[in-house]
Design a protein around this motif. Structure first.
Motif, PDB file in Angstrom:
ATOM      1  N   HIS B  14      64.305  17.823  30.354  1.00  9.04           N
ATOM      2  CA  HIS B  14      63.043  17.871  30.318  1.00  9.04           C
ATOM      3  C   HIS B  14      62.577  18.840  31.589  1.00  9.04           C
ATOM      4  N   THR B  15      63.216  18.240  32.827  1.00  8.77           N
ATOM      5  CA  THR B  15      62.653  18.609  33.828  1.00  8.77           C
ATOM      6  C   THR B  15      63.163  20.114  34.107  1.00  8.77           C
ATOM      7  N   VAL B  16      64.291  20.738  33.742  1.00  7.25           N
ATOM      8  CA  VAL B  16      64.697  22.068  33.726  1.00  7.25           C
ATOM      9  C   VAL B  16      63.448  22.788  33.011  1.00  7.25           C
ATOM     10  N   LYS B  17      63.030  22.465  31.868  1.00  3.96           N
ATOM     11  CA  LYS B  17      62.099  22.984  30.942  1.00  3.96           C
ATOM     12  C   LYS B  17      60.826  22.815  31.411  1.00  3.96           C
ATOM     13  N   GLY B  18      60.412  22.103  32.500  1.00  8.27           N
ATOM     14  CA  GLY B  18      59.322  22.028  33.081  1.00  8.27           C
ATOM     15  C   GLY B  18      58.256  21.015  32.303  1.00  8.27           C
ATOM     16  N   GLY B  19      58.654  20.171  31.898  1.00 10.92           N
ATOM     17  CA  GLY B  19      58.052  19.049  31.064  1.00 10.92           C
ATOM     18  C   GLY B  19      57.059  18.272  32.114  1.00 10.92           C
ATOM     19  N   GLY B  29      69.451  15.627  38.647  1.00 14.91           N
ATOM     20  CA  GLY B  29      70.018  14.363  38.487  1.00 14.91           C
ATOM     21  C   GLY B  29      69.417  13.074  39.134  1.00 14.91           C
ATOM     22  N   HIS B  30      69.557  12.014  38.514  1.00 20.46           N
ATOM     23  CA  HIS B  30      69.184  10.740  39.089  1.00 20.46           C
ATOM     24  C   HIS B  30      69.695   9.459  38.744  1.00 20.46           C
ATOM     25  N   GLU B  31      70.885   9.614  38.170  1.00 17.51           N
ATOM     26  CA  GLU B  31      71.429   8.360  37.424  1.00 17.51           C
ATOM     27  C   GLU B  31      73.002   8.447  38.288  1.00 17.51           C
ATOM     28  N   ALA B  32      73.026   7.654  39.160  1.00 18.48           N
ATOM     29  CA  ALA B  32      74.400   7.719  39.989  1.00 18.48           C
ATOM     30  C   ALA B  32      74.873   6.518  40.659  1.00 18.48           C
TER      31      ALA B  32
END
Lengths: 321, 321, 321, 321
Positions: B14-19, B29-32
């Motif tokens: 979604h982020t890549v597509k501008g959601g 990335g946010h899960e680590a």
């Protein structure tokens, strides 16, 4: 009950127009006070001659929806709304109330019939808008549309501790009433940009609570937009038409901005009515200035026309019997 | 932090597509999970070498939205979602975490990195769907769409006391996982009428809680329809497109059926992460079977493609560093 | 901050007497307003010269207790209560506030220092008594003891929608103030039986909410007795002595009457202070009539004596700097 | 109803000993299942021959306490507790249930009488302890005393999402049952210091929720002490003797540590019973291993003695008819 005073409600118009489905051969009306005429065998606490108020919603108290905390939904969606929907309503010389001990309340001596009758629906629904709005003490509230329910939402917001109450309305007489019920600011959507003005009044935060008191798609969208993340949209509007009510996606935080949408149907029941009457008794609020018109029951046709077509700056029409 | 394991999330796509708007020059990335590499002067509770989990959401804890009870909205709508939005994300050999004492949690010895990494977002978001759903003990829940967040909503519904959990999904592998996480019934929308089947399974009552775990207008509408009056629609879907999300007017009880619509953004914070890790430690749930694919960081392009295009019955893609 | 106005609190006396343990070499005082004198490097929103209010409680916002919803308990039980407990208090020409952006609020132009200073503790604590009391709209409330916190609990009960507020107090000056803050009835425990009178005023139901604003075992017992089943005892008293606070077993329904006992410590934080200041700005309440005495900081000894020994019908002592 | 199975409850002993006042000429017993023998004219949903469960508490659903959200308190404190208090109880070949449509539930085919009978009180009360305990998902819970209600509180804590459940009990058989119901840790107060051990197990934080399941002053004090600031003491104990239940002042944070004390009386009603039965139907919990003894109704005297004197490691005594 022998009816003494009743009020005409916008939802009577919705009902006539089929807003919640077809209705036939049922007396209209759900806001009334009167005198107990006769009681059934199982009634313990009321006697003929008692001056009483009946809630607009008269739930089945043993129902599972009631046990779940939602008496207004007993017997199915909106099932507690019996008058004019599943039993004859109150626009009659006499009307019947189910489960009197649970659905009636005695009117205190110091409270007039003309004031008490507003508890049946207007106070109960308007205040619910504030209660479900989860207003923090000192919080900010916008009430969208200041008809009688919206005006009581303004009064309810004040009773629930709002630090700033903003009314959105264009009719001067309603603006004035709103100020008397505690609105600190009025936004006139015909001359101001509602979103911008409310952001300005809340120092760019948005409101903690937006109360939708009209029941229209554009107003609902405004409510979602002006509510801060973590805030509540509290709907007390009766959406009478259209297939959908639309949430603006981006301002709803693509579904992740913690903006809760709460709704409900006017709470009924003896305890609720007693509490509302107490608020009149201890002079927290006086609904009677909302009565702009008064007709006798014989002039019901004209009374309904005034209310339905919103003639003569009408706010609320009182019927005397 | 030096990254050891990360997960690819649908919201990365979604982020890549501008959601939620344009994003540039920011690591995704946010899960680590990983190992503390270095700490700032004010960090008290963590030291280099500590094996730790960072929440996907890393709020500003002094912000007014946090003080209002909504840390995920600190700094503006969805403002707690910093990785890949206002700071570089976790798809890197090293990443930085703001306010380590408040946003990190140590991973218990008995919990693997491969399991712990699911707490950052999947457990936190999925469980939130159940928590905000106000499930009564023994109540009925439907989870709409059984991707990894929906699967964790199933597990969350079980953890929150649901008496009947219904998963709605068509992919067999996901159906199977859902059963392992506690779904009692599965409804396949490609072969069954979802509304009818859910009414049947709930003895014509509708569910107490419908969890929307897809983020699509038709699914949201289904959620409103199948929820009983007085029930809750709990949205954990990320609505990535369209101007509106639509509420079906009649099934919403024309705005009066006490159907609450709740939403939120993945809760973060040390306490939240510690509580989720405790649930892994005491073996309440094991997220690792959701890992269908594993790639090294060098194969990130291919990994992203598999996740983004939902290839090969992917559920969740684990990245190793 | 350069102090301009401060208030002496009963809890200052408790602190001196060791109510929450020994305290040494710490300046006393926690209710103050003033002017920002200097700011640290990380402060963004305040500048020297700003007229500001500091909450009496200045929490650590990243702490786990805060993340759990209880900032006043950050850093351990009552840990948010730093002034005079873990750092120097406000009875000084200058004092330091931790995390200014999160713990200060600007005072609106139309609000005087003399009024604003009451927000730090008196309004925040008194109103909390009402908020935690879960007062239903139109419900009944008794406030036990009408010192300044009790008086603000009366005002808070009105702000939270109480339909009947009963104050219990014997001092005529406090009774009079209570009426001005919205008490509908006053019960004088020196000449009336409190339990009987409250039952009479509530038509034998007991109150929905009893607010204990003294911190004494007998008063607490009264609170439990006069609360109806399903009601709430909301404690805002500071119990300064004795090993136990006692619940009367039978009137507590042998532990099964659904009488909840809620407590808390004065909420702090910028958002809280801003909301309380807004209530002064929009003229919901005026705390200044509680100031019965005013001394300059040079006469602090005498000022403390008047407050501590409750001389001259003191309600609240204001210190000017 | 024609009784088929009943259970003896500790509160039967309390009742016999006058714990909530003198009782005379009333049949004892309030936990039973059976078959509908005859129905009144107004009963709509049940017919002779139906296999049903009656809640131990059979409220008046129209009462004001019910409308206030507390049906168990209808008709006065604990007024919903009619069996053996205001009407004959269930230790008889036949017993009468008031308002069958609202207070009975049909037993699913897959659920045995021997299991269903536990829903009447044991599951409803024990689970309530967890529900009122406001357990955060992944939170920590201690259950003090593991009699049948305490055991069901353990199961309830698990159902409500606890991440760590600590049972406090000295009897090995009960410890073992507790583990089977989901206790992660057991503390034996005869060989360990409960406070120290619980602090250790919670990494010096105290528990989020302490459930008092005995009804004894020392246990209650322990519950207050081991609860973290901001946590909840949830009482489901029936305090059968003594004038007071005592709160330790300092550990209660001198009345300011945000430690809420919640209580209640076993919830009844058709919806509650249906939800509990659903939990048996979907195999969330199996109460039948708590049945340590079984007697026919003819041996009632002996059965009562075993239960009352806690002979032979009794947990729960089942009576067959």
């Amino acid at each position: 009950m022998r009816t003494t005073r009743a009020l005409i409600c916008t939802s009577d118009s919705h009902t006539v127009k089929g807003g919640i489905g077809p209705r036939e051969s049922l007396t209209l009306g759900h806001e009334a006070v009167g005198v107990v005429h006769a009681v059934g065998d199982e009634v313990r606490d009321f006697r003929p001659g008692d001056r009483v108020l009946a809630g607009a919603i008269t739930p089945d108290w043993g129902d599972r929806a009631t046990q779940n905390g939602f008496p207004s939904q007993s017997g199915g969606p909106l099932g507690g709304f019996k008058f004019a929907n599943s039993k004859d309503g109150v626009f009659a010389d006499y009307f019947h109330v189910n489960d009197a001990d649970a659905n009636l309340a005695k009117i205190p001596d110091t409270v007039s019939d003309e004031a008490a009758v507003y508890c049946a629906d207007m106070l109960s629904t308007g205040f619910m808008g504030a209660e479900k709005g989860m207003i923090p003490i000192g919080g900010t509230v916008a009430v969208l549309a200041l008809g009688p329910v919206g005006l009581m939402a303004v009064a309810g917001a004040r009773l629930c501790g709002a630090g700033l109450v903003i009314g959105v309305e264009s009719v001067p007489a309603r603006q004035k009433l709103a100020r008397s019920y505690g609105a600190d600011e009025i936004v006139d959507f015909t001359s101001e940009n509602v979103d911008e003005r409310i952001l300005e009044l809340t120092r760019c935060q948005g409101v903690d609570t937006a109360i939708e008191a009209l029941g229209a798609d554009p107003t609902f969208q405004t409510a979602v937009r002006i509510t801060k993340p973590g805030g509540t949209v509290s709907n007390i509007g009766y959406f009478g038409e259209g297939e959908f009510v639309r949430i603006p996606r981006l301002e709803w935080g693509v579904g992740m901005a913690d903006k809760t949408i709460a709704t409900g149907l006017c709470p009924g029941g003896r305890l609720r009515m007693e509490r509302l009457l107490r608020l009149l008794e201890t002079q927290r609020v006086d609904p009677s200035p909302m009565t702009t018109h008064e007709f006798s029951f014989d002039d019901m046709e004209r009374a309904f026309e005034v209310s339905d077509k919103k003639l003569e700056d009408v706010v609320k029409v009182l019927i005397t019997f």
